[in-house]
Design an enzyme around this catalytic site. Structure first.
Site, short mmCIF file in Angstrom:
data_model
loop_
_atom_site.label_atom_id
_atom_site.label_comp_id
_atom_site.label_asym_id
_atom_site.label_seq_id
_atom_site.Cartn_x
_atom_site.Cartn_y
_atom_site.Cartn_z
N SER A 133 84.44 21.91 -54.44
CA SER A 133 82.94 22.35 -55.01
C SER A 133 82.51 22.13 -56.25
O SER A 133 80.82 21.94 -55.94
CB SER A 133 83.83 24.30 -55.23
N HIS A 134 83.17 21.48 -56.69
CA HIS A 134 82.37 20.40 -58.51
C HIS A 134 83.06 18.95 -57.84
O HIS A 134 83.09 18.34 -59.16
CB HIS A 134 83.34 21.06 -59.32
N ASP A 167 81.94 27.43 -53.55
CA ASP A 167 82.50 27.07 -52.53
C ASP A 167 82.29 28.42 -51.91
O ASP A 167 81.85 28.18 -49.93
CB ASP A 167 83.75 28.28 -53.51
#
Length: 342
Positions: free
Chosen positions: A52-53, A193
């Site tokens: 998610s990053h 997420d």
């Protein structure tokens, strides 16, 4: 288990992740110093299997650069404000270059007086906090970081977005290659997420979000269009509110609600401030740093004694795998990044 586990993937080396990120960011108009600072944290996210990053953030970065809100070549202004305070004006650029340039002075002040603060103002922020924390623990200090975001999250008992996802991260320096670090959103799940669940068409658990009229939902898109929820009910709501105050009005910057107003529908990354505190264990511990470090290590060992996992342990295991074998990213995401045209 990754939400993309069943999807076709593309193999990349860590060096290729960084090169792709830098090429996309400079192609979109970001100056080289900013592009490299942003590419470093995207690469760190991908390397540590924090999807998610990682590369997932590149399309959003391009959207932010093109929004007209962000200054793509802003030069951070670092000010030695007091014996225990560093200020960094990011000039409406990304926060990461401002942090990198101010962090050494923050650590120096912490070693001199025991505790010091870095205030970053007027910054766009999208990244995880643990890469910043790891930089500081690498300088021998413990550290705490927090930041608001956009008002995507309803407070406990509410039905509409008011608070941000409002992450908080802490790190403790340890002997050996890895510090103790935790980093989590005060929402039930990080927004990235949640978005990955939407992309993969995977339902979300009850308690992560509500739809546009405030009804509980297991549909990620409905929650993204409605409101996310805090973790732990009123406890997460209270912690999130603390972060709004400490990394907003306390440091002379925007709350998550004000960041959303500033965005005005551009769908850019949140623009606000960030607060980072650094602590020197040697100064604060009363002069017996070795004994205090041993006390901390005894606490960590007690986790292992009962089979518990320390926060950040999973990331470090992923890091070892990725450095040896590279990473795999979903082909649908890789194709989306290539389609950006850079």
């Amino acid at each position: 288990m990754s939400v993309f586990e069943a999807q076709e993937t593309v193999a990349l080396s860590i060096e290729e992740v960084f090169a792709l990120s830098r090429r996309v960011l400079t192609g979109a108009g970001l100056s080289a110093p900013h592009a490299e600072a942003v590419a470093r944290v995207i690469t760190a996210g991908e390397r540590d299997e924090c999807a998610s990053h990682g590369l997932y953030r590149l399309p959003g970065c391009v959207m932010t650069i093109r929004s007209g809100k962000l200054s793509p070549d802003a030069e951070p202004v670092i000010t030695d404000a007091s014996p225990a305070l560093v200020r960094a004006d990011a000039g409406h650029g990304y926060s990461l270059l401002a942090f990198e340039r101010a962090a050494p002075l923050l650590a120096e002040k912490a070693r001199a007086v025991g505790v010091a603060a870095l205030v970053i103002n007027n910054c766009f922020h999208f990244s995880a906090l643990w890469p910043e924390i790891e930089q500081l623990t690498g300088m021998g200090v413990a550290a705490l970081a927090m930041t608001p975001s956009h008002s995507w999250v309803a407070p406990a008992g509410g039905r509409r977005g008011l608070l941000g996802t409002n992450p908080i991260a802490f790190g403790w320096p340890r002997p050996g290659p890895h510090p103790y670090v935790f980093d989590f959103a005060t929402s039930a799940i990080a927004r990235g997420d949640m978005a990955l669940h939407d992309i993969a068409g995977k339902p979300i658990p009850e308690g992560w979000g509500v739809d546009a009229v405030g009804r509980s939902t297991t549909n990620a898109r409905e929650a993204l269009d409605g409101a996310m929820l805090t973790f732990g009910g009123h406890k997460g709501s209270a912690l999130s509110t603390m972060i709004e105050l400490m990394a907003g009005p306390l440091i002379g910057d925007l709350t998550s609600r004000e960041s959303m107003v500033f965005d005005d529908g551009a769908k850019a990354a949140p623009m606000h401030g960030e607060l980072i505190l650094a602590f020197d264990p040697a100064v604060m511990g009363g002069g017996d740093a070795e004994a205090n470090a041993a006390r901390a290590e005894a606490l960590f060992a007690a986790f292992a004694d009962q089979g518990a996992r320390l926060p950040s342990q999973r990331r470090y295991e992923a890091r070892t795998r990725s450095l040896a074998r590279g990473v795999r990213t979903p082909k649908v995401l890789y194709d989306q990044i290539l389609a950006l045209g850079f």
